[in-house]
Design an enzyme around this catalytic site. Structure first.
Site, PDB file in Angstrom:
ATOM      1  N   MET A 274       6.832   3.046   1.089  1.00 59.40           N
ATOM      2  CA  MET A 274       5.460   3.558   1.119  1.00 59.40           C
ATOM      3  C   MET A 274       4.563   2.689   0.255  1.00 59.40           C
ATOM      4  SD  MET A 274       5.779   7.701   0.964  1.00 59.40           S
ATOM      5  CE  MET A 274       6.622   7.710  -0.606  1.00 59.40           C
ATOM      6  N   CYS A 275       3.310   2.635   0.608  1.00 56.66           N
ATOM      7  CA  CYS A 275       2.313   1.941  -0.205  1.00 56.66           C
ATOM      8  C   CYS A 275       1.961   2.794  -1.418  1.00 56.66           C
ATOM      9  CB  CYS A 275       1.059   1.679   0.622  1.00 56.66           C
ATOM     10  SG  CYS A 275       1.330   0.700   2.111  1.00 56.66           S
ATOM     11  N   ARG A 276       1.253   2.195  -2.355  1.00 54.97           N
ATOM     12  CA  ARG A 276       0.732   2.902  -3.517  1.00 54.97           C
ATOM     13  C   ARG A 276      -0.707   2.478  -3.736  1.00 54.97           C
ATOM     14  NH1 ARG A 276       4.530   5.382  -2.608  1.00 54.97           N
ATOM     15  NH2 ARG A 276       6.204   6.143  -3.947  1.00 54.97           N
TER      16      ARG A 276
ATOM     17  N   ASN B 172      -2.124   5.288   2.336  1.00 56.86           N
ATOM     18  CA  ASN B 172      -0.668   5.299   2.213  1.00 56.86           C
ATOM     19  C   ASN B 172      -0.135   6.242   3.274  1.00 56.86           C
ATOM     20  OD1 ASN B 172       2.025   5.271   1.350  1.00 56.86           O
ATOM     21  ND2 ASN B 172       1.670   6.931  -0.109  1.00 56.86           N
TER      22      ASN B 172
END
Length: 278
Positions: A1-3, A113
């Site tokens: 996952m992105c942050r 995200n």
């Protein structure tokens, strides 16, 4: 996952949030939260508001932790409002600068995200729903950028929260037509330079995390020896995918299906987020 993170308050140097906390965004890019084995190594971006009417933007497809230009830039800028993002590309998504967040159009910045499930099957339909006048501005190939341009299509300039709900409703409807059980997973941050709008939502039961810092005034009373909070204004807020530091009472978890609006004033505003068809 992105942050990602967003800051609103008196001007500070972005490095104070990107590098200095124990669980800074740069540290999270090396190994993030519950997915500690997954690095956010597929690019990064910093968007900030300053002297110009339009926000500044710096993006790269390189890992954030090794970029000296980001380190130098974030130490010299002072901004009252900025968004930053570290990327973990979804399967099949190219690692390239045009796919890095934040995305920018006019005065708006957008970070995300999450994902649109079955994106390869939904991409054509959703991209074609973008206003023809906005379509030429899409530079990359991500679902996130199309989400941004759908929100612009559905009235972001005049009704930001309503536009985001219509964007989500459009995506869910398309997904359900194609037999996708849970089409949308998102936490997103958005700004026009006057406010930060953050949303936590998913079509299914699993929802990515989102937190907002509590009152800086209260934190100063609880932790008077913490030098890092002394120059933050009382209305300063930080919105994050996951906490930057572990201090009791510092973070409030944004509930699922909620939109958070941070603007001038002592309190942020929580509103229900309900996708609806355009």
């Amino acid at each position: 996952m992105c942050r990602w993170l967003a800051y609103f308050g008196d001007p500070i140097r972005p490095e104070e949030l990107l590098y200095e906390p124990r669980r800074s965004l740069i540290e999270q890019s090396r190994s993030s939260g519950p997915d500690a084995g997954i690095a956010n190594a597929d690019g990064f971006g910093l968007g900030w508001y300053g002297l110009s009417d339009a926000p500044g933007l710096f993006r790269s497809s390189l890992p954030a932790w090794g970029d000296q230009n980001l380190r130098e830039l974030s130490a010299q800028i002072r901004s009252p409002l900025f968004l930053a993002h570290v990327r973990a590309a979804s399967a099949g998504m190219p690692v390239q600068q045009t796919n890095c967040h934040p995305f920018k159009h006019g005065k708006w910045l957008f970070v995300h995200n999450g994902y649109i499930a079955d994106w390869p099957h939904l991409r054509r339909e959703l991209t074609m729903a973008v206003d023809p006048d906005l379509y030429p501005y899409i530079e990359g190939s991500t679902d996130s950028e199309v989400m941004f341009y759908l929100a612009l299509t559905y009235g972001l300039e005049d009704d930001p929260l309503g536009a985001l709900e219509r964007m989500a409703g459009c995506i869910e409807a398309a997904g359900y037509r194609h037999g996708t059980e849970h089409p949308l997973q998102m936490t997103l941050g958005l700004s026009d330079g006057e406010q930060v709008i953050a949303v936590r939502y998913a079509s299914g039961p699993e929802v990515n995390t989102l937190f907002v810092s509590t009152s800086v005034h209260d934190i100063r009373l609880l932790l008077p020896a913490e030098e890092r909070f002394r120059h933050f204004s009382d209305e300063a807020r930080v919105v994050v995918s996951e906490p930057l530091i572990d201090l009791p009472g510092l973070w409030h978890e944004v509930p699922p299906s909620t939109a958070l609006i941070v603007r001038d004033g002592p309190d942020s505003e929580d509103l229900p987020f309900v996708p609806r068809m355009p």
